[in-house]
Design a protein around this motif. Sequence first.
Motif, PDB file in Angstrom:
ATOM      1  N   ILE A   8       0.840  -1.198   0.000  1.00 23.64           N
ATOM      2  CA  ILE A   8       0.000   0.000   0.000  1.00 23.64           C
ATOM      3  C   ILE A   8       0.877   1.250   0.000  1.00 23.64           C
ATOM      4  N   SER A   9       1.934   1.237   0.777  1.00 27.47           N
ATOM      5  CA  SER A   9       2.853   2.369   0.840  1.00 27.47           C
ATOM      6  C   SER A   9       3.523   2.605  -0.512  1.00 27.47           C
ATOM      7  N   LEU A  10       3.938   1.549  -1.166  1.00 27.08           N
ATOM      8  CA  LEU A  10       4.578   1.665  -2.471  1.00 27.08           C
ATOM      9  C   LEU A  10       3.606   2.175  -3.532  1.00 27.08           C
ATOM     10  N   VAL A  11       2.381   1.669  -3.514  1.00 30.61           N
ATOM     11  CA  VAL A  11       1.375   2.115  -4.482  1.00 30.61           C
ATOM     12  C   VAL A  11       1.040   3.588  -4.257  1.00 30.61           C
ATOM     13  N   SER A  12       0.939   3.996  -3.002  1.00 31.81           N
ATOM     14  CA  SER A  12       0.637   5.401  -2.731  1.00 31.81           C
ATOM     15  C   SER A  12       1.796   6.306  -3.133  1.00 31.81           C
ATOM     16  N   LEU A  13       3.015   5.835  -2.975  1.00 33.02           N
ATOM     17  CA  LEU A  13       4.161   6.620  -3.435  1.00 33.02           C
ATOM     18  C   LEU A  13       4.152   6.743  -4.956  1.00 33.02           C
ATOM     19  N   ALA A  14       3.773   5.675  -5.632  1.00 35.09           N
ATOM     20  CA  ALA A  14       3.638   5.731  -7.087  1.00 35.09           C
ATOM     21  C   ALA A  14       2.512   6.676  -7.494  1.00 35.09           C
ATOM     22  N   ALA A  15       1.444   6.731  -6.687  1.00 37.75           N
ATOM     23  CA  ALA A  15       0.331   7.643  -6.973  1.00 37.75           C
ATOM     24  C   ALA A  15       0.749   9.095  -6.824  1.00 37.75           C
ATOM     25  N   VAL A  16       1.805   9.339  -6.103  1.00 34.53           N
ATOM     26  CA  VAL A  16       2.328  10.700  -5.987  1.00 34.53           C
ATOM     27  C   VAL A  16       3.256  11.012  -7.153  1.00 34.53           C
ATOM     28  N   MET A  17       4.080  10.070  -7.528  1.00 34.39           N
ATOM     29  CA  MET A  17       5.127  10.338  -8.511  1.00 34.39           C
ATOM     30  C   MET A  17       4.676  10.202  -9.964  1.00 34.39           C
ATOM     31  N   LEU A  18       3.918   9.185 -10.282  1.00 33.63           N
ATOM     32  CA  LEU A  18       3.574   8.922 -11.679  1.00 33.63           C
ATOM     33  C   LEU A  18       2.702  10.003 -12.321  1.00 33.63           C
ATOM     34  N   PRO A  19       1.694  10.530 -11.625  1.00 32.43           N
ATOM     35  CA  PRO A  19       0.940  11.609 -12.262  1.00 32.43           C
ATOM     36  C   PRO A  19       1.783  12.861 -12.538  1.00 32.43           C
ATOM     37  N   CYS A  20       2.769  13.112 -11.684  1.00 26.09           N
ATOM     38  CA  CYS A  20       3.659  14.249 -11.923  1.00 26.09           C
ATOM     39  C   CYS A  20       4.465  14.026 -13.201  1.00 26.09           C
ATOM     40  N   LEU A  21       4.921  12.826 -13.397  1.00 25.88           N
ATOM     41  CA  LEU A  21       5.630  12.484 -14.630  1.00 25.88           C
ATOM     42  C   LEU A  21       4.684  12.573 -15.825  1.00 25.88           C
ATOM     43  N   GLY A  22       3.446  12.125 -15.634  1.00 22.77           N
ATOM     44  CA  GLY A  22       2.456  12.228 -16.706  1.00 22.77           C
ATOM     45  C   GLY A  22       2.154  13.666 -17.079  1.00 22.77           C
ATOM     46  N   TYR A  23       2.116  14.543 -16.098  1.00 22.19           N
ATOM     47  CA  TYR A  23       1.906  15.963 -16.374  1.00 22.19           C
ATOM     48  C   TYR A  23       3.101  16.552 -17.119  1.00 22.19           C
ATOM     49  N   PHE A  24       4.288  16.143 -16.722  1.00 23.60           N
ATOM     50  CA  PHE A  24       5.503  16.625 -17.383  1.00 23.60           C
ATOM     51  C   PHE A  24       5.510  16.214 -18.855  1.00 23.60           C
ATOM     52  N   LEU A  25       5.009  15.016 -19.135  1.00 29.93           N
ATOM     53  CA  LEU A  25       4.967  14.517 -20.510  1.00 29.93           C
ATOM     54  C   LEU A  25       3.722  14.994 -21.259  1.00 29.93           C
ATOM     55  N   GLY A  26       2.815  15.671 -20.577  1.00 36.11           N
ATOM     56  CA  GLY A  26       1.622  16.186 -21.222  1.00 36.11           C
ATOM     57  C   GLY A  26       0.500  15.179 -21.347  1.00 36.11           C
ATOM     58  N   LEU A  27       0.514  14.133 -20.544  1.00 39.21           N
ATOM     59  CA  LEU A  27      -0.493  13.084 -20.620  1.00 39.21           C
ATOM     60  C   LEU A  27      -1.645  13.281 -19.647  1.00 39.21           C
ATOM     61  N   VAL A  28      -1.429  14.058 -18.585  1.00 46.54           N
ATOM     62  CA  VAL A  28      -2.408  14.205 -17.512  1.00 46.54           C
ATOM     63  C   VAL A  28      -2.623  15.691 -17.241  1.00 46.54           C
TER      64      VAL A  28
END
Length: 65
Positions: A8-28
């Motif tokens: 759960i901790s790992l998934v929540s950390l991914a939920a913080v990091m991956l959308p930021c990367l998606g925004y940087f790439l213009g996907l989110v």
Amino acid sequence: MTPIVKLISLVSLAAVMLPCLGYFLGLVGLDAVKWTALAGTIVWFIATPMWMSRDLPVDAGEVEI
């Protein structure tokens, strides 16, 4: 219970990091990033201390600070 909380901790950390990367790439969009990162942060702060906490020594109650 510890492996589940770690997951759960790992998934929540991914939920913080991956959308930021998606925004940087213009996907989110920015609003999705804000809400997902907020939810991931809250879950991470709840889940992580459950498995990272340490046991105090037996005489810790006798020490006066």
